[in-house]
Write a protein that holds these residues in place. Structure first.
Motif, PDB file in Angstrom:
ATOM      1  N   SER A 466      -0.641   1.819   2.131  1.00  0.00           N
ATOM      2  CA  SER A 466      -1.100   3.198   2.276  1.00  0.00           C
ATOM      3  C   SER A 466      -2.498   3.348   1.692  1.00  0.00           C
ATOM      4  O   SER A 466      -2.972   2.518   0.901  1.00  0.00           O
ATOM      5  CB  SER A 466      -0.138   4.154   1.568  1.00  0.00           C
ATOM      6  OG  SER A 466      -0.217   3.986   0.158  1.00  0.00           O
ATOM      7  N   GLU A 467      -3.174   4.425   2.085  1.00  0.00           N
ATOM      8  CA  GLU A 467      -4.547   4.665   1.611  1.00  0.00           C
ATOM      9  C   GLU A 467      -4.585   4.841   0.090  1.00  0.00           C
ATOM     10  O   GLU A 467      -5.486   4.336  -0.582  1.00  0.00           O
ATOM     11  CB  GLU A 467      -5.128   5.894   2.302  1.00  0.00           C
ATOM     12  CG  GLU A 467      -6.577   6.169   1.923  1.00  0.00           C
ATOM     13  CD  GLU A 467      -7.163   7.355   2.669  1.00  0.00           C
ATOM     14  OE1 GLU A 467      -8.390   7.529   2.646  1.00  0.00           O
ATOM     15  OE2 GLU A 467      -6.369   8.115   3.281  1.00  0.00           O
ATOM     16  N   ALA A 468      -3.600   5.557  -0.450  1.00  0.00           N
ATOM     17  CA  ALA A 468      -3.579   5.784  -1.893  1.00  0.00           C
ATOM     18  C   ALA A 468      -3.450   4.465  -2.651  1.00  0.00           C
ATOM     19  O   ALA A 468      -4.089   4.246  -3.687  1.00  0.00           O
ATOM     20  CB  ALA A 468      -2.427   6.711  -2.267  1.00  0.00           C
ATOM     21  N   ALA A 469      -2.639   3.548  -2.116  1.00  0.00           N
ATOM     22  CA  ALA A 469      -2.438   2.262  -2.796  1.00  0.00           C
ATOM     23  C   ALA A 469      -3.686   1.406  -2.733  1.00  0.00           C
ATOM     24  O   ALA A 469      -4.096   0.794  -3.726  1.00  0.00           O
ATOM     25  CB  ALA A 469      -1.251   1.525  -2.188  1.00  0.00           C
ATOM     26  N   ILE A 470      -4.320   1.323  -1.556  1.00  0.00           N
ATOM     27  CA  ILE A 470      -5.486   0.451  -1.420  1.00  0.00           C
ATOM     28  C   ILE A 470      -6.660   1.010  -2.204  1.00  0.00           C
ATOM     29  O   ILE A 470      -7.497   0.269  -2.740  1.00  0.00           O
ATOM     30  CB  ILE A 470      -5.852   0.254   0.073  1.00  0.00           C
ATOM     31  CG1 ILE A 470      -6.618  -1.059   0.249  1.00  0.00           C
ATOM     32  CG2 ILE A 470      -6.646   1.424   0.602  1.00  0.00           C
ATOM     33  CD1 ILE A 470      -5.813  -2.295  -0.015  1.00  0.00           C
ATOM     34  N   THR A 471      -6.749   2.341  -2.302  1.00  0.00           N
ATOM     35  CA  THR A 471      -7.817   2.951  -3.109  1.00  0.00           C
ATOM     36  C   THR A 471      -7.607   2.639  -4.582  1.00  0.00           C
ATOM     37  O   THR A 471      -8.548   2.296  -5.298  1.00  0.00           O
ATOM     38  CB  THR A 471      -7.851   4.466  -2.888  1.00  0.00           C
ATOM     39  OG1 THR A 471      -8.075   4.727  -1.497  1.00  0.00           O
ATOM     40  CG2 THR A 471      -8.957   5.102  -3.717  1.00  0.00           C
ATOM     41  N   ALA A 472      -6.352   2.743  -5.049  1.00  0.00           N
ATOM     42  CA  ALA A 472      -6.063   2.472  -6.460  1.00  0.00           C
ATOM     43  C   ALA A 472      -6.222   0.992  -6.795  1.00  0.00           C
ATOM     44  O   ALA A 472      -6.532   0.648  -7.929  1.00  0.00           O
ATOM     45  CB  ALA A 472      -4.646   2.932  -6.799  1.00  0.00           C
ATOM     46  N   ALA A 473      -6.030   0.112  -5.807  1.00  0.00           N
ATOM     47  CA  ALA A 473      -6.172  -1.323  -6.060  1.00  0.00           C
ATOM     48  C   ALA A 473      -7.615  -1.713  -6.300  1.00  0.00           C
ATOM     49  O   ALA A 473      -7.892  -2.756  -6.896  1.00  0.00           O
ATOM     50  CB  ALA A 473      -5.598  -2.119  -4.890  1.00  0.00           C
ATOM     51  N   GLY A 474      -8.562  -0.892  -5.846  1.00  0.00           N
ATOM     52  CA  GLY A 474      -9.971  -1.172  -6.092  1.00  0.00           C
ATOM     53  C   GLY A 474     -10.445  -2.388  -5.331  1.00  0.00           C
ATOM     54  O   GLY A 474     -10.098  -2.604  -4.163  1.00  0.00           O
ATOM     55  N   ASP A 475     -11.237  -3.202  -6.003  1.00  0.00           N
ATOM     56  CA  ASP A 475     -11.828  -4.374  -5.357  1.00  0.00           C
ATOM     57  C   ASP A 475     -11.031  -5.648  -5.621  1.00  0.00           C
ATOM     58  O   ASP A 475     -11.570  -6.750  -5.527  1.00  0.00           O
ATOM     59  CB  ASP A 475     -13.272  -4.558  -5.829  1.00  0.00           C
ATOM     60  CG  ASP A 475     -13.359  -4.689  -7.350  1.00  0.00           C
ATOM     61  OD1 ASP A 475     -12.306  -4.594  -8.017  1.00  0.00           O
ATOM     62  OD2 ASP A 475     -14.476  -4.869  -7.854  1.00  0.00           O
ATOM     63  N   ALA A 476      -9.743  -5.496  -5.932  1.00  0.00           N
ATOM     64  CA  ALA A 476      -8.930  -6.683  -6.220  1.00  0.00           C
ATOM     65  C   ALA A 476      -8.627  -7.473  -4.953  1.00  0.00           C
ATOM     66  O   ALA A 476      -8.454  -8.698  -5.012  1.00  0.00           O
ATOM     67  CB  ALA A 476      -7.627  -6.284  -6.913  1.00  0.00           C
ATOM     68  N   VAL A 477      -8.530  -6.782  -3.795  1.00  0.00           N
ATOM     69  CA  VAL A 477      -8.187  -7.454  -2.545  1.00  0.00           C
ATOM     70  C   VAL A 477      -9.156  -7.009  -1.453  1.00  0.00           C
ATOM     71  O   VAL A 477      -9.821  -5.975  -1.555  1.00  0.00           O
ATOM     72  CB  VAL A 477      -6.730  -7.124  -2.130  1.00  0.00           C
ATOM     73  CG1 VAL A 477      -5.745  -7.703  -3.127  1.00  0.00           C
ATOM     74  CG2 VAL A 477      -6.520  -5.613  -1.999  1.00  0.00           C
ATOM     75  N   GLU A 478      -9.222  -7.842  -0.403  1.00  0.00           N
ATOM     76  CA  GLU A 478      -9.984  -7.496   0.799  1.00  0.00           C
ATOM     77  C   GLU A 478      -9.007  -6.874   1.803  1.00  0.00           C
ATOM     78  O   GLU A 478      -7.891  -7.369   1.980  1.00  0.00           O
ATOM     79  CB  GLU A 478     -10.619  -8.755   1.404  1.00  0.00           C
ATOM     80  CG  GLU A 478     -11.581  -9.467   0.477  1.00  0.00           C
ATOM     81  CD  GLU A 478     -12.911  -8.748   0.354  1.00  0.00           C
ATOM     82  OE1 GLU A 478     -13.094  -7.726   1.037  1.00  0.00           O
ATOM     83  OE2 GLU A 478     -13.772  -9.202  -0.418  1.00  0.00           O
ATOM     84  N   SER A 479      -9.423  -5.796   2.434  1.00  0.00           N
ATOM     85  CA  SER A 479      -8.525  -5.100   3.360  1.00  0.00           C
ATOM     86  C   SER A 479      -9.325  -4.537   4.532  1.00  0.00           C
ATOM     87  O   SER A 479     -10.563  -4.524   4.519  1.00  0.00           O
ATOM     88  CB  SER A 479      -7.789  -3.966   2.637  1.00  0.00           C
ATOM     89  OG  SER A 479      -8.723  -2.997   2.199  1.00  0.00           O
ATOM     90  N   ARG A 480      -8.604  -4.078   5.504  1.00  0.00           N
ATOM     91  CA  ARG A 480      -9.237  -3.382   6.629  1.00  0.00           C
ATOM     92  C   ARG A 480      -8.352  -2.217   7.042  1.00  0.00           C
ATOM     93  O   ARG A 480      -7.123  -2.264   6.922  1.00  0.00           O
ATOM     94  CB  ARG A 480      -9.431  -4.323   7.810  1.00  0.00           C
ATOM     95  CG  ARG A 480      -8.127  -4.864   8.376  1.00  0.00           C
ATOM     96  CD  ARG A 480      -8.340  -5.605   9.677  1.00  0.00           C
ATOM     97  NE  ARG A 480      -7.184  -6.423  10.046  1.00  0.00           N
ATOM     98  CZ  ARG A 480      -7.078  -7.076  11.209  1.00  0.00           C
ATOM     99  NH1 ARG A 480      -8.049  -7.014  12.107  1.00  0.00           N
ATOM    100  NH2 ARG A 480      -6.009  -7.815  11.459  1.00  0.00           N
ATOM    101  N   GLU A 481      -8.999  -1.176   7.490  1.00  0.00           N
ATOM    102  CA  GLU A 481      -8.251  -0.026   7.987  1.00  0.00           C
ATOM    103  C   GLU A 481      -7.671  -0.382   9.354  1.00  0.00           C
ATOM    104  O   GLU A 481      -8.383  -0.832  10.258  1.00  0.00           O
ATOM    105  CB  GLU A 481      -9.167   1.190   8.098  1.00  0.00           C
ATOM    106  CG  GLU A 481      -8.430   2.434   8.562  1.00  0.00           C
ATOM    107  CD  GLU A 481      -9.356   3.638   8.682  1.00  0.00           C
ATOM    108  OE1 GLU A 481      -8.921   4.649   9.289  1.00  0.00           O
ATOM    109  OE2 GLU A 481     -10.497   3.560   8.186  1.00  0.00           O
ATOM    110  N   ILE A 482      -6.365  -0.169   9.488  1.00  0.00           N
ATOM    111  CA  ILE A 482      -5.684  -0.526  10.741  1.00  0.00           C
ATOM    112  C   ILE A 482      -5.612   0.661  11.687  1.00  0.00           C
ATOM    113  O   ILE A 482      -5.981   0.563  12.858  1.00  0.00           O
ATOM    114  CB  ILE A 482      -4.273  -1.059  10.442  1.00  0.00           C
ATOM    115  CG1 ILE A 482      -4.361  -2.393   9.680  1.00  0.00           C
ATOM    116  CG2 ILE A 482      -3.468  -1.251  11.722  1.00  0.00           C
ATOM    117  CD1 ILE A 482      -5.024  -3.497  10.458  1.00  0.00           C
ATOM    118  N   ASP A 483      -5.141   1.790  11.178  1.00  0.00           N
ATOM    119  CA  ASP A 483      -4.944   2.940  12.070  1.00  0.00           C
ATOM    120  C   ASP A 483      -4.570   4.140  11.215  1.00  0.00           C
ATOM    121  O   ASP A 483      -4.369   4.011   9.990  1.00  0.00           O
ATOM    122  CB  ASP A 483      -3.824   2.634  13.078  1.00  0.00           C
ATOM    123  CG  ASP A 483      -3.928   3.506  14.332  1.00  0.00           C
ATOM    124  OD1 ASP A 483      -4.791   4.410  14.338  1.00  0.00           O
ATOM    125  OD2 ASP A 483      -3.141   3.283  15.263  1.00  0.00           O
TER     126      ASP A 483
END
Length: 577
Positions: A466-483
């Motif tokens: 979810s957006e809230a989780a990836i925002t809170a994770a910060g720069d720990a992982v690389e991600s991409r917005e899916i949909d």
């Protein structure tokens, strides 16, 4: 009985130490009083006597100054008789003060001589006393005579003779002042001599006190060791046993060698250790069914503040393996348990190593969560995302291990790990009935994480967040917005991301994939279907077989044939869980 014997031993140690301390204190008191008396004589007699002699010099100089002012007043034209009369009084008063200072100094010196309890050079002090008396007498006699002669010359107006008399007075006073200065020098030598004696006696008293204290300490220690050996030996055994328990070694017991209170205490200690062994076995067994931290919190209520229910922001993870159900068909029950345990152990390892709480196993699915009090609020999402990356890596390795566990040559390529992660407010606490309780989490974030795990099927992805989780994770992982999705049970679109890997570990092709996919997603949301299709095809050229790119390319083709409504907001709505 032994109880009074132990009391008597302890009382004997105390009495012996008190006796030795009393002797040491008495000797120290005697020496301290002697030193104190010497210090008192030094400060209140020697130093004071020297001060009186110093003030004799000062008063003599003040008297000489007053005499000059008398002469100056009489030599003025016309003579200032009032001025001279005032300073004549000062002159005579200073003479009386000189007498008093001399008498005070002599009184102190005689007091030192009369005190036989302290060491002093009485012969030298007696000579100083005589010299003070002679100086005072000479000061009174010769200066007094010259003073009267000077006043008569001034009254007669004989200025020349008066000046000569004043010069003789100054010479005579200088000689007397020098004699006083010599007396002061000799007195200062006596002060220093007394100070040396006092310091020597003080050092001697200090050495004696230290020796007596050490002697008393050694005797007291020997006395205490002799008496307390029979008490301390069994106590040491108990102490060693306690330390073993503190270190977690519960497999040892202490031999009971006495029937006294210590023997009874040893028996009670062995019983306690046995109870601890039993509780530890229960804790270990219980800890294999429920996370040990939750177990600890349930046993110690103060460490688990939310056990009765509380709303908190937590991060929830769901994990499942695609194709695991069909893969296990035809497997014996024993083989299925073996495979299931290996799979769950493999997937649970990253969760535990990243401080997550495994809530439950649901078939081949895993539910876990992060958050207070087990992990800090600021790091829960980061830990969950890092755990997801490691779980995906282990899932790839697991596919190579499954054939050996199942006894087959190969397994279907569909066996892939799917993970869903969401961060949000949930209800956390002990939830259940009066017959069974479970410390778990409930709420929209839990439902969303479960939905995202299932949504991986649609996009061909592995880890949706979810957006809230990836925002809170910060720069720990690389991600991409899916949909942007509206999952079943919700009405508000949720931006969904896919975890690609750890920060800084992406290849050039993966970076190219992310760039092209972002271009395609932007074109897709603005209804630029051709641009979107080309971007997604470019993403597939960078990483062939990329699930989200395939899914979005197919959706673009669908929308080109059947465009969405005019009020379409770019979100994809899912009707099924």
């Amino acid at each position: 009985m032994l109880r009074p014997t132990i009391r008597k031993r302890i009382l004997g140690i105390a009495i012996g130490l008190i006796f030795l301390m009393a002797i040491t204190s008495a000797l120290s008191t005697v020496m301290t009083r002697k030193i104190s008396h010497q210090l008192d004589e030094f400060s209140s007699k020697y130093v004071e006597a020297y001060g009186h002699l110093a003030r004799m010099n000062v008063r003599s100089l003040e008297q000489a100054l007053a005499l000059r002012r008398i002469v100056i007043g009489r030599m003025q034209s016309p003579p200032d008789m009032a001025f001279s009369a005032d300073h004549r009084k000062v002159y005579e008063a200073k003479g009386e003060e000189i007498e008093r200072e001399a008498q005070a100094a002599r009184a102190l010196i005689n007091a030192i001589i009369d005190d036989v309890s302290t060491y002093s050079d009485n012969a030298q002090l007696g000579r100083i006393d005589d010299r003070i008396e002679r100086v005072t007498s000479d000061l009174r006699r010769y200066l007094g005579e010259e003073y009267k002669r000077l006043l008569s010359l001034l009254d007669a107006g004989n200025i020349m003779e008066a000046r000569a008399s004043l010069a003789r007075t100054d010479t005579l006073r200088d000689e007397l002042n020098q004699r006083i200065e010599d007396i002061r020098t000799d007195m200062l030598a006596q002060v220093r001599s007394d100070a040396v004696v006092t310091m020597r006696d003080q050092r001697t008293a200090t050495v004696i006190s230290v020796v007596l204290t050490l002697l008393a300490g050694i005797l007291g220690l020997m006395f205490s060791l002799f008496i307390s050996t029979g008490i301390t030996r069994p106590v040491r055994r108990l102490l060693d046993g306690t330390r073993a328990v503190e270190a977690g070694r519960l497999d040892e017991s202490i031999d009971v060698t006495t029937r006294d209170e210590i023997g009874q205490l040893t028996t009670a200690f062995n019983n306690m250790v046995e109870q601890l062994r039993h509780k530890e076995r229960l804790r270990e067994t219980f800890g294999r069914y429920v996370d040990p931290r939750v177990v600890e919190g349930l046993i110690a209520p103060q460490s688990l503040t939310a056990r009765d229910g509380e709303r908190r922001v937590m991060t929830v993870l769901f994990c499942d393996m695609k194709g695991f159900t069909s893969l296990s068909e035809g497997t014996t029950p024993q083989g299925l348990v073996k495979v299931m345990n290996h799979y769950l152990s493999t997937m649970s390892g990253p969760i535990r190593s990243h401080r997550g709480i495994i809530d439950k196993y649901i078939g081949d699915a895993i539910m876990a969560y992060w958050g207070p009090p087990f992990t800090e609020h600021s790091e829960q999402a980061r830990l969950a995302c890092l755990a997801a990356v490691e779980m995906a890596d282990r899932g790839t390795a697991l596919r190579t291990e499954l054939p050996e566990l199942l006894g087959v040559r190969t397994v279907t390529s569909d066996c892939e790990v799917r993970i869903g992660i969401a961060t949000g407010e949930v209800l956390v606490g002990s939830i259940g009935s009066e017959f069974m309780m479970s410390y778990t989490v409930m709420g929209d974030a839990v439902n969303l994480a479960s939905r995202l795990e299932n949504v991986n099927k649609i996009y061909g992805s592995h880890s949706l967040v979810s957006e809230a989780a990836i925002t809170a994770a910060g720069d720990a992982v690389e991600s991409r917005e899916i949909d942007r999705l509206v999952v079943a049970g919700q009405t508000r679109p949720e931006t969904v991301f896919e975890i690609i890997g750890r920060a800084g570990e992406l290849t050039e092709k993966q970076l190219e994939l992310l760039a092209r996919y972002a271009e395609g997603l932007a074109a897709y949301r603005t209804r630029r279907w051709d641009d979107a299709r080309r971007a997604f095809q470019a993403a597939l050229e960078a990483v062939p077989g990329d699930g989200p790119s395939k899914a979005m390319a197919q959706r673009v083709e669908h929308f080109q044939a059947d465009p969405p409504a005019a009020d379409w907001d770019g979100a994809w709505r899912l009707d099924q869980k």
